[in-house]
Scaffold this motif. Structure first.
Motif, PDB file in Angstrom:
ATOM      1  N   UNK A 125      47.330  -6.301  -9.862  1.00  0.00           N
ATOM      2  CA  UNK A 125      48.345  -5.724  -8.980  1.00  0.00           C
ATOM      3  C   UNK A 125      47.827  -5.411  -7.577  1.00  0.00           C
ATOM      4  N   UNK A 126      46.489  -5.389  -7.394  1.00  0.00           N
ATOM      5  CA  UNK A 126      45.985  -5.136  -6.029  1.00  0.00           C
ATOM      6  C   UNK A 126      45.625  -6.431  -5.302  1.00  0.00           C
ATOM      7  N   UNK A 127      46.143  -7.554  -5.791  1.00  0.00           N
ATOM      8  CA  UNK A 127      45.762  -8.862  -5.245  1.00  0.00           C
ATOM      9  C   UNK A 127      46.509  -9.245  -3.974  1.00  0.00           C
ATOM     10  N   UNK A 128      47.443  -8.431  -3.527  1.00  0.00           N
ATOM     11  CA  UNK A 128      48.202  -8.773  -2.334  1.00  0.00           C
ATOM     12  C   UNK A 128      47.340  -9.032  -1.117  1.00  0.00           C
ATOM     13  N   UNK A 129      46.269  -8.262  -0.975  1.00  0.00           N
ATOM     14  CA  UNK A 129      45.381  -8.429   0.181  1.00  0.00           C
ATOM     15  C   UNK A 129      44.705  -9.781   0.200  1.00  0.00           C
TER      16      UNK A 129
END
Length: 366
Positions: free
Chosen positions: A298-302
């Protein structure tokens, strides 16, 4: 920052034993006396492509702590890039020292070290690094991404990281509550740096009751005042009565001491390596009936955002569209975990490793 047991393991077993146990390909130590630069680059896996992961700068208490951090972080990037469908391997870099002391010469020297790897490692922003720092590195190497928008890059990736985390939180709410609305839900956001701040803004906009904390009181009060969130003492985070806990600071906050204190039903945050031990603490959360949204998913947006820049012709709409897939993937992972009676982190790692193994066979076939 990094768990003591892991640091002691590096001391006792040695660096090569740790590299072997975690499956790393390469660990590069960088030192430059004139600038005082001390850095470590970890390359975990390059089956899917060059290793991409940000550089963070931190005043580590010891070299062993820095080694442990870069090993865990680079491994996490392998899973993150794989599960996000990116043609990238996993890598990470840490610079040891006070972030206030970095300057042009210091950053350009690090850029030369990155360049010396010939494209096997591509760097970007992470903790205590800015797009302006990446600009200096880019003067010495083309193997960087995350440049400012004025240079044709994607700019600060933090808003996209926050968006993916927010979507993972909503998917978790859908699993637990039957709908994904966060309106009225009590959410604790631990760490209100760039990502945490943007996450708070999204949650407030949806009508969540947001409680924020940070080890830096000035930053905490600034975000609380700007967003209307309620500031709480860092010591009260784990025992605070809420629905959702969002760790958005540093790693290993889910451990033997903290998990028994949790009163939440969902853990969904932007920090890397939230579980001190993937297997043990994943099981502890499952045993307590707490739904865990895998951090590297879920923190892969960056990284999705900087990948959009890396492949050329950065397009913000494309980056956000790719990030939106996190919602469905997270829900699929949570359903898989429930069906197979395994921790969500394990289910996510299985999916990431399957893609790596499948693509490894494709690459070996020609």
């Amino acid at each position: 920052m990094v768990e003591i047991n892991a640091i002691e393991k590096v001391k006792q077993d040695g660096v090569f034993a740790q590299i072997t146990s975690l499956g790393h390909e390469q660990l590069v130590f960088c030192y430059d006396e004139p600038t005082g630069l001390k850095a470590i680059i970890g390359i975990h896996n390059t089956v899917l492509g060059p290793a991409l992961g940000g550089t963070r700068m931190w005043n580590y208490a010891s070299d062993e702590e820095a080694i442990t951090d870069v090993l865990r972080l680079s491994r996490g990037m392998t899973f993150k890039n794989a599960i996000s469908g990116l043609n990238l391997g996993g890598g990470k870099a840490v610079i040891i020292g006070d972030p206030a002391k970095k300057n042009e010469a210091f950053l350009r020297r690090f850029g030369r070290f990155v360049d010396s790897l010939g494209g096997k490692y591509i760097t970007a922003e992470d903790v205590n690094m800015k797009t302006s720092d990446i600009e200096y590195m880019a003067m010495e190497t083309k193997h960087v991404t995350g440049l400012p928008e004025t240079r044709g890059g994607g700019g600060d990736p933090s808003p996209v990281t926050a968006y993916g985390t927010y979507l993972g939180m909503k998917a978790s709410a859908k699993k637990v509550y039957g709908n994904d609305s966060l309106n009225g839900k009590k959410v604790i956001v631990q760490g209100v740096g760039q990502v945490g701040k943007y996450l708070v803004e999204r949650l407030i906009k949806e009508g969540a009751q947001v409680f924020v904390t940070d080890i830096f009181e000035d930053k905490l009060m600034q975000v609380a005042k700007a967003t209307g969130a309620t500031a709480i003492n860092p010591a009260d985070v784990y025992s605070f009565d809420a629905d959702i806990y969002a760790p958005c600071a540093l790693g290993a906050t889910l451990n033997d001491e903290t998990i028994p204190q949790l009163k939440v039903q969902i853990v969904a945050g932007a920090a890397n390596n939230q579980l001190k031990d993937d297997q043990k603490h994943g099981l502890m959360l499952m045993d307590r009936g707490i739904t865990y949204a895998p951090d590297f998913l879920i923190n892969a947006g960056g990284v999705i955002n900087v990948y959009a820049e890396f492949i050329g012709g950065y397009n913000r709409d494309v980056a956000y569209a790719q990030t939106e897939k996190i919602y469905d993937t997270c829900l699929d992972i949570l359903n898989k975990a429930e069906k197979e009676n395994i921790p969500a982190q394990e289910a996510a790692m299985q999916l990431a490793l399957k893609r790596i193994n499948d693509m490894g066979k494709v690459k070996l076939s020609y």
